[in-house]
Design a protein around this motif. Sequence first.
Motif, mmCIF file in Angstrom:
data_model
loop_
_atom_site.group_PDB
_atom_site.id
_atom_site.type_symbol
_atom_site.label_atom_id
_atom_site.label_comp_id
_atom_site.label_asym_id
_atom_site.label_seq_id
_atom_site.Cartn_x
_atom_site.Cartn_y
_atom_site.Cartn_z
ATOM 1 N N ALA A 106 8.014 1.100 -8.554
ATOM 2 C CA ALA A 106 9.138 1.083 -7.615
ATOM 3 C C ALA A 106 9.127 -0.158 -6.733
ATOM 4 O O ALA A 106 9.946 -0.266 -5.815
ATOM 5 N N ARG A 107 8.249 -1.087 -6.994
ATOM 6 C CA ARG A 107 8.148 -2.261 -6.114
ATOM 7 C C ARG A 107 9.434 -3.066 -6.034
ATOM 8 O O ARG A 107 9.861 -3.480 -4.949
ATOM 9 N N ASP A 108 10.061 -3.303 -7.171
ATOM 10 C CA ASP A 108 11.275 -4.108 -7.178
ATOM 11 C C ASP A 108 12.440 -3.399 -6.503
ATOM 12 O O ASP A 108 13.384 -4.042 -6.043
ATOM 13 N N ILE A 109 12.366 -2.072 -6.429
ATOM 14 C CA ILE A 109 13.461 -1.309 -5.820
ATOM 15 C C ILE A 109 13.271 -1.209 -4.310
ATOM 16 O O ILE A 109 14.198 -1.454 -3.529
ATOM 17 N N VAL A 110 12.061 -0.854 -3.876
ATOM 18 C CA VAL A 110 11.793 -0.624 -2.463
ATOM 19 C C VAL A 110 11.513 -1.924 -1.714
ATOM 20 O O VAL A 110 11.991 -2.149 -0.606
ATOM 21 N N GLY A 111 10.723 -2.806 -2.323
ATOM 22 C CA GLY A 111 10.349 -4.050 -1.663
ATOM 23 C C GLY A 111 9.080 -3.875 -0.842
ATOM 24 O O GLY A 111 8.672 -2.750 -0.533
ATOM 25 N N PRO A 112 8.424 -4.966 -0.464
ATOM 26 C CA PRO A 112 7.154 -4.887 0.278
ATOM 27 C C PRO A 112 7.359 -4.381 1.701
ATOM 28 O O PRO A 112 8.451 -4.484 2.262
ATOM 29 N N GLU A 113 6.297 -3.844 2.257
ATOM 30 C CA GLU A 113 6.346 -3.394 3.646
ATOM 31 C C GLU A 113 6.445 -4.596 4.573
ATOM 32 O O GLU A 113 5.768 -5.603 4.382
ATOM 33 N N ILE A 114 7.309 -4.505 5.570
ATOM 34 C CA ILE A 114 7.442 -5.581 6.555
ATOM 35 C C ILE A 114 6.332 -5.410 7.583
ATOM 36 O O ILE A 114 6.328 -4.443 8.339
ATOM 37 N N ARG A 115 5.388 -6.331 7.636
ATOM 38 C CA ARG A 115 4.207 -6.174 8.466
ATOM 39 C C ARG A 115 4.205 -7.087 9.688
ATOM 40 O O ARG A 115 3.181 -7.265 10.330
ATOM 41 N N ASP A 116 5.358 -7.668 9.981
ATOM 42 C CA ASP A 116 5.469 -8.488 11.188
ATOM 43 C C ASP A 116 5.589 -7.559 12.392
ATOM 44 O O ASP A 116 6.607 -6.899 12.595
ATOM 45 N N SER A 117 4.532 -7.484 13.199
ATOM 46 C CA SER A 117 4.505 -6.538 14.318
ATOM 47 C C SER A 117 5.519 -6.878 15.397
ATOM 48 O O SER A 117 5.840 -6.042 16.244
ATOM 49 N N TYR A 160 0.813 -1.216 0.000
ATOM 50 C CA TYR A 160 0.000 0.000 0.000
ATOM 51 C C TYR A 160 0.853 1.276 0.000
ATOM 52 O O TYR A 160 0.692 2.148 -0.853
ATOM 53 N N GLU A 161 1.772 1.407 0.966
ATOM 54 C CA GLU A 161 2.552 2.637 1.071
ATOM 55 C C GLU A 161 3.534 2.790 -0.081
ATOM 56 O O GLU A 161 3.778 3.902 -0.558
ATOM 57 N N VAL A 162 4.111 1.683 -0.547
ATOM 58 C CA VAL A 162 5.025 1.762 -1.689
ATOM 59 C C VAL A 162 4.281 2.275 -2.922
ATOM 60 O O VAL A 162 4.745 3.175 -3.627
ATOM 61 N N ASP A 163 3.112 1.681 -3.186
ATOM 62 C CA ASP A 163 2.320 2.106 -4.344
ATOM 63 C C ASP A 163 1.866 3.550 -4.212
ATOM 64 O O ASP A 163 1.827 4.306 -5.184
ATOM 65 N N LYS A 164 1.510 3.950 -2.976
ATOM 66 C CA LYS A 164 0.962 5.277 -2.742
ATOM 67 C C LYS A 164 2.042 6.354 -2.878
ATOM 68 O O LYS A 164 1.811 7.423 -3.450
ATOM 69 N N ILE A 165 3.227 6.088 -2.348
ATOM 70 C CA ILE A 165 4.278 7.101 -2.306
ATOM 71 C C ILE A 165 5.141 7.087 -3.557
ATOM 72 O O ILE A 165 5.418 8.137 -4.163
ATOM 73 N N PHE A 166 5.579 5.880 -3.977
ATOM 74 C CA PHE A 166 6.531 5.793 -5.078
ATOM 75 C C PHE A 166 5.909 5.306 -6.388
ATOM 76 O O PHE A 166 6.489 5.506 -7.448
ATOM 77 N N GLY A 167 4.748 4.629 -6.305
ATOM 78 C CA GLY A 167 4.152 4.049 -7.495
ATOM 79 C C GLY A 167 4.522 2.582 -7.638
ATOM 80 O O GLY A 167 5.557 2.133 -7.122
ATOM 81 N N LYS A 168 3.696 1.829 -8.341
ATOM 82 C CA LYS A 168 3.915 0.390 -8.472
ATOM 83 C C LYS A 168 5.230 0.063 -9.185
ATOM 84 O O LYS A 168 5.797 -1.011 -8.986
#
Length: 268
Positions: A197-208, A187-195
């Motif tokens: 940039a997924r391969d560059i930034v990587g998915p959000e780590i959601r392990d609390s 969500y945040e990667v797509d919202k801030i950088f655009g889809k």
Amino acid sequence: MRAYTPKDDVQKKPYYTDRYWVAPQVAKYDVGEDAVFAADLEAIKAKFDVLDAYIQVDQMVVIIKAEDNFGVIELLKNVCEYNQLSELSAIDWLASEGKFEVFYQMLSMTKRKRLRIKCKIGEKESIESVEKLFRSADWSEREMYDMFGIVINNHPYMKRILMPDDWEGFPLRKSYPLQGDEFAQWYEVDKIFGKEARDIVGPEIRDSARVDRYDTERFARLGHEVPRGADISQGEPDTPLVYQEAEGVFLIEKFDAEKSVVISDRDR
């Protein structure tokens, strides 16, 4: 870049099962054992259908039809002296019953009595707002919509209150993945950088439970802050973590990250 595949069916996969321990219910008592509750129940029955009623943990629980929720709450406020709505929310029983359980927790300051109104609605059904009776219902009803997807009719401002307006899914449903679905991870990667940039930034780590000493740009590294935009391509000196002020505390050993041990045995 790999193609994005929406996970529209993610809610249908991790169903609630009986693998969780379910605490046994506490004892229920007949409403007739309390004269105050008995009188309040008769007042409700005089105008509305009551599906069930009992006393549990010193409070009366009354189960009604969902379409009567506003009228019953209004009666309790204006006639039965329940002048405070302390809580309202829902419970997801979709997997076992195909319904939500909506409850209203009432308090009478004069009688010193607590009463809970409960009703059940289907996944696609809506329920009437009680915000006109109790202003405290405003944000609680919005949260119920945001977390469970229950639509509240005639609410003055029916929109999400915690999650972004364009969020997909309802986090407090039992079918919602504990760490979110693919939409949540990106969500945040797509919202801030655009889809793109997924391969560059990587998915959000959601392990609390995961704690990382580094953030995206390492400008807030615990123990060694680095200015935003600083060149860290050549690496940076490792700084040990010490969680104690100078001189320490008498008879308490200072924490040393190098000597710390992660315990994997929960029964230890």
